[in-house]
Enzyme design. Structure first.
Site, mmCIF file in Angstrom:
data_model
loop_
_atom_site.group_PDB
_atom_site.id
_atom_site.type_symbol
_atom_site.label_atom_id
_atom_site.label_comp_id
_atom_site.label_asym_id
_atom_site.label_seq_id
_atom_site.Cartn_x
_atom_site.Cartn_y
_atom_site.Cartn_z
ATOM 1 N N ASP A 1 25.226 8.801 83.261
ATOM 2 C CA ASP A 1 26.547 8.169 83.219
ATOM 3 C C ASP A 1 27.229 8.272 84.577
ATOM 4 O O ASP A 1 26.701 8.909 85.495
ATOM 5 C CB ASP A 1 27.413 8.786 82.107
ATOM 6 N N ASP B 1 34.115 17.111 71.850
ATOM 7 C CA ASP B 1 34.349 16.163 70.754
ATOM 8 C C ASP B 1 33.040 15.542 70.247
ATOM 9 O O ASP B 1 33.054 14.582 69.491
ATOM 10 C CB ASP B 1 35.317 15.053 71.202
ATOM 11 N N HIS C 1 30.614 14.145 72.141
ATOM 12 C CA HIS C 1 30.072 13.018 72.897
ATOM 13 C C HIS C 1 28.786 13.398 73.639
ATOM 14 O O HIS C 1 28.580 14.560 73.991
ATOM 15 C CB HIS C 1 31.108 12.381 73.830
ATOM 16 N N GLU D 1 32.020 8.317 73.682
ATOM 17 C CA GLU D 1 33.068 9.026 72.968
ATOM 18 C C GLU D 1 32.985 8.722 71.467
ATOM 19 O O GLU D 1 32.268 7.804 71.056
ATOM 20 C CB GLU D 1 34.434 8.591 73.530
#
Ligand code: GLP
Length: 260
Positions: free
Chosen positions: A67, A136, A138, A143
């Site tokens: 990423d 979270d 991810h 996300e």
């Protein structure tokens, strides 16, 4: 999915580096997908140590980025391109032409995303993808509620992720809102997925990833769909797993020749 509980982050790094070393012996020009963040650093340290000691030859390895931030100026030290060059490519003694990543400064971001998916396929696909996990749930920068079939594309970060990543910047205002990430569908095309999670702060996300339902709300739970996924966790990150004893028992009794 295989879950391996290790003593600490260093042991996780050693175990995964052994797995990568085995891959490079079988396939010297393997395409290794790498993640950024603090968690995978023990993997890169352990792999670099093996290369320097001469126990593994990584000279033909190829490295692919997972990423990237959008909009950081070229060469910004916290761009993931700079980070991967500094933490992986240079220590392993590889050259920049053995490294590929999405262009976060492209004028046409969508075209850059499509070009990266195409480049990964043309390179023969990722052989082993290292993953971390966000608090979270991810993976990459996918996300919560990312499509489980998503391809490389632009995403907007949650505020929680911006806060989590602010430690790499002078202040939170400098953390970009937008990123390019390999999609979950793209990540699932790698032949082997290896997720490392360490520390108490990841325990809830790990429990949901491993023992919860497959759900876009927890992007890492998509690993349950992959035929060869390995989740390596330290004791703290394993602390909310109901099946921890079973995972320990399984790994302790695994034939050594199998590796991860
Ligand atoms: C970022 C990266 C992820 C990484 C995550 C967790 O969001 N895009 O690939 O897994 O941070 O980072 P850390 O390992 O520092 O907790």
């Amino acid at each position: 999915m295989e879950v391996v509980i290790v003593k600490d982050a260093k042991a996780g790094g050693e175990l995964i580096a052994d797995g990568i070393a085995g891959l490079l012996r079988r396939k010297p020009d393997a395409l290794l997908g790498v993640a950024t963040g603090s968690t995978p650093l023990p993997i890169y340290d352990a792999l670099t140590a093996r290369v320097r000691a001469g126990s593994v030859d990584a000279s033909r390895a190829r490295i692919a980025q997972l990423d990237e931030y959008v909009g950081l100026p070229a060469g910004h030290p916290e761009s993931y391109r700079s980070t991967v060059l500094r933490q992986v490519v240079e220590p392993l003694g590889l050259s920049a032409d053995q490294f590929m990543g999405p262009d976060g400064s492209a004028e046409d971001v969508q075209a850059a995303c499509e070009a990266y998916d195409k480049a990964l396929a043309e390179a023969g696909g990722v052989d082993l993808q290292i993953l971390g996990i966000g608090t979270d749930g991810h993976i990459g920068f996918n996300e919560p509620c990312s499509s489980l079939a998503s391809r490389t594309r632009i995403k907007t970060l949650t505020e929680q992720t911006r806060v989590d990543n602010a430690r790499f910047f002078d202040d939170i205002e400098q953390v970009p809102h937008h990123v390019i990430t390999q999609g979950i569908g793209t990540i699932l095309e790698a032949r082997h997925l290896v997720l490392l999670a360490t520390g108490e702060g990841k325990a809830e996300a790990v429990a949901q990833t491993v023992e919860g339902p497959v759900a876009a709300l927890v992007p890492a739970s998509a690993l349950q769909l992959h035929p060869h996924a390995t989740v390596v966790v330290d004791e703290a990150a394993a602390s909310k797993l109901k099946l921890a004893d079973y995972f320990r028992h399984t790994f302790a009794n695994k034939p050594a020749w199998q590796g991860i």
